[in-house]
Design an enzyme around this catalytic site. Structure first.
Site: not given
Length: 104
Positions: A61-63
């Site tokens: 995951q990231c932003r």
């Protein structure tokens, strides 16, 4: 590329499933808010690939889902077959699961 929704991630967390969550945002972003995953910034994902599990599902995951998709592609080129990208990243988590989490 396999993807999971934030609802699917929440179900896995609630069910205490055995998986690894990796957050590929920069350290300063991770410090603002995170979902408890291991922080390996995208720029170092190949250098620290040994920290990525091969024996269980891994959600990256990231932003917003863009950097994590890059990380999935880079790791799949190294032979990983157990990866999934979190659709919408922490922004989707904030919008759909936990509105109290800080996003930037």
């Amino acid at each position: 590329m396999r993807e999971v929704t934030v609802q699917e991630l929440k179900s896995k967390i609630d069910a205490n499933e055995d998986f690894q969550l990796i957050d590929v945002r920069e350290t300063f972003e991770y410090e603002v808010s995170n979902l408890g995953g291991l922080n390996i910034p995208l720029s170092g994902i190949l250098l620290e690939a040994d920290k990525v599990a091969k024996d269980k599902p891994v959600i990256i995951q990231c932003r917003s889902g863009k950097r994590s998709a890059q990380a999935v592609m880079l790791l799949e080129q190294q032979g990983y077959t157990n990866l999934a990208n979190l659709q919408g990243g922490i922004l989707a988590w904030q919008a759909e699961i936990d509105s109290a989490i800080d996003v930037y």
